[in-house]
Design an enzyme around this catalytic site. Structure first.
Site, PDB file in Angstrom:
ATOM      1  CE  LYS A  11      37.444  32.587  56.885  1.00 22.38           C
ATOM      2  NZ  LYS A  11      36.406  33.543  56.362  1.00 22.38           N
ATOM      3  CG  ASN A  12      40.715  36.959  57.910  1.00 23.41           C
ATOM      4  OD1 ASN A  12      39.735  36.208  57.160  1.00 23.41           O
ATOM      5  ND2 ASN A  12      40.230  38.132  57.941  1.00 23.41           N
ATOM      6  CG  MET A  55      36.309  48.818  52.793  1.00 22.41           C
ATOM      7  SD  MET A  55      37.771  48.083  54.000  1.00 22.41           S
ATOM      8  CE  MET A  55      38.913  47.183  52.695  1.00 22.41           C
ATOM      9  CG  ASP A  57      31.059  35.907  53.822  1.00 27.23           C
ATOM     10  OD1 ASP A  57      30.571  34.685  54.004  1.00 27.23           O
ATOM     11  OD2 ASP A  57      31.833  36.372  54.574  1.00 27.23           O
ATOM     12  CG  ASP A  99      35.888  40.786  58.300  1.00 33.46           C
ATOM     13  OD1 ASP A  99      35.320  40.807  57.307  1.00 33.46           O
ATOM     14  OD2 ASP A  99      37.120  39.984  58.196  1.00 33.46           O
ATOM     15  NE  ARG A 155      37.752  36.828  47.754  1.00 31.72           N
ATOM     16  CZ  ARG A 155      37.492  37.515  46.409  1.00 31.72           C
ATOM     17  NH1 ARG A 155      36.544  36.746  45.526  1.00 31.72           N
ATOM     18  NH2 ARG A 155      37.956  38.371  46.196  1.00 31.72           N
TER      19      ARG A 155
END
Length: 435
Positions: A22-23, A341, A121, A319, A97
């Site tokens: 996805k990223n 983070m 998120d 993640d 995002r």
């Protein structure tokens, strides 16, 4: 609003193929705006966040063609910049995002970019200063108001510069790399993120004609070019899904093979799960997780309690912290989970505590998990998915729990996991989607 109905406590078996990352998809799709020529990208995951980004590009006039399942071509030769201020664009961009990564390509190619404040998120503060400070160092002017940010390049275009990033932001690095490839002169990015997503983005841009050196490291040197060409690019398998399936196998005491994992890009991820006692067998480019009735968390050499903490690459990705935490609930031994983070990412543990997990939430960033060693199964319950990664952690917990669980707000899970219910059904999971 949809929900998952899950009857847990069943052992699973079989093979599963991870979706495209996805990223990475969000980055490389934004990069197609950098050229007027056709760019073809394969292994694109069919998930909500990626599909929203594709719709955003179509709103801007990018010609998007579905070639085959998971493969799309993009041609940005008719971009209409006036669409940036339309209600449709604002609404779509606000909910995603990844929309912030449109700024770099639009700014460097067209000289201006306007973006509403991105969504995503709700896991604590997620500032975007790193992006805009970098754009300023390239010569751009920033106009900020509570609704949107407008970034304008100088009349002669962006100029290369030395940029020391104040944090190794993945999206910030991607945005600045995309802005710099068409800037005049040399740009140096120090403290750049070096996740596999950035490796892939830089590799794709170089295949389009960019001059980026230091790819895969935290020091990138970019020699600006006048234009970029089209190319073909394939997205890596999703490391977050791979880690999620490892956790699923351990929690459900299942026999699962994860196919085609691109193990050279997994970094420390397999090591972390092995430290938690999970047996992993690499077979060519697959990971086989055999059935384990018990798995024991290791201790440090001096006998002190194991700590699992997130860190910029090549550290453990944030993640997967939620997955590591839920895996620890049925391990033998204890572990300190340290989420550095994001300040709200551990707040889903109250749902696991309701299910019978033994967790002490020390503060917004740390939780001590005392494993139940599969001697006391989690209790089925009804819960709500607060974000993508916590959502899949709760899904794993529900699949291990005895009885019927309901997970509401699964649109959050759908943002990051493609047809997860159908793919788990193929492993034998008793899960269905209900209204």
């Amino acid at each position: 609003m949809a929900s998952f109905e899950i009857y847990g406590g069943n052992r699973l078996s079989g093979e599963i193929i991870p979706q495209g990352a996805k990223n990475e998809a969000l980055q490389v799709i934004c990069a197609t705006i950098l050229t007027s020529e056709k760019v073809t990208i394969s292994n694109i995951p069919d998930i909500r966040d990626v599909n929203k980004l594709i719709e955003l590009l179509q709103l801007l006039g990018v010609i998007v063609t579905r070639e085959t399942a998971g493969s799309y071509s993009f041609q940005a030769n008719q971009v209409d910049m006036s669409k940036l201020n339309t209600p449709e664009f604002v609404q779509q961009a606000t909910s995603l995002r990844g929309s912030i990564m449109l700024v770099g390509p639009l700014l460097t190619r067209f000289g201006i970019a306007t973006i509403p404040h991105p969504g995503g998120d709700k896991i604590g503060r997620r500032r975007t200063d790193t992006h805009y400070i970098g754009f300023q160092k390239l010569g751009a002017e920033i106009s900020y108001d509570p609704e949107k940010t407008e970034v304008t390049a100088p009349s002669g275009g962006l100029q290369g510069a030395y940029i020391l990033l104040d944090e190794a932001s993945v999206t910030g690095t991607a945005n600045l790399v995309m802005a710099a490839v068409l800037a005049k002169g040399k740009t140096t990015l120090f403290n750049a993120a070096c996740e596999p997503y950035l490796f892939q983005l830089c590799t794709m841009l170089n295949n389009m004609g960019a001059h980026i050196s230091g790819v895969g490291s935290n020091l990138l040197t970019i020699e600006g070019v006048a234009h970029l060409s089209g190319c073909e690019h394939r997205i890596l398998p999703d490391i977050i899904e791979i880690g999620s399936f490892i956790g699923l196998a351990a929690m459900t005491r299942s026999d699962i093979t994860i196919k085609n994992v691109a193990k050279e890009h997994l970094g420390i991820t397999p090591d972390i799960f092995e430290r938690m006692g999970i047996s992993l067998v690499f077979q060519d480019d697959d990971i086989y997780i055999p059935t384990q009735d018990h798995y024991r968390i290791q201790r440090f050499m001096d006998g002190s309690i194991m700590t699992v903490a997130d860190a910029p690459w090549p550290g453990f990705t944030p993640d997967l912290i939620s997955v590591a935490l839920v895996v620890a609930t049925q391990a033998k031994g204890s572990v300190l989970i340290h989420q550095k983070m994001f300040e709200s990412r551990l707040f889903f543990v109250d749902k696991l505590i309701d299910m019978g997990a033994q967790i002490i939430l020390c503060d917004p960033h740390r939780a001590v998990v005392i494993g139940l060693n599969h001697e006391q199964p989690l209790r089925a319950t009804r819960m709500t998915s607060p974000d993508i990664r916590a959502g899949v952690a709760l899904l794993i917990a529900a699949l291990s729990a005895e009885g019927k669980s309901i997970i509401d707000n699964i649109e959050q899970i759908d943002r990051g996991y493609q047809s997860i219910d159908k793919r788990l059904q193929q492993l034998g999971a008793d899960i269905r989607r209900i209204d």
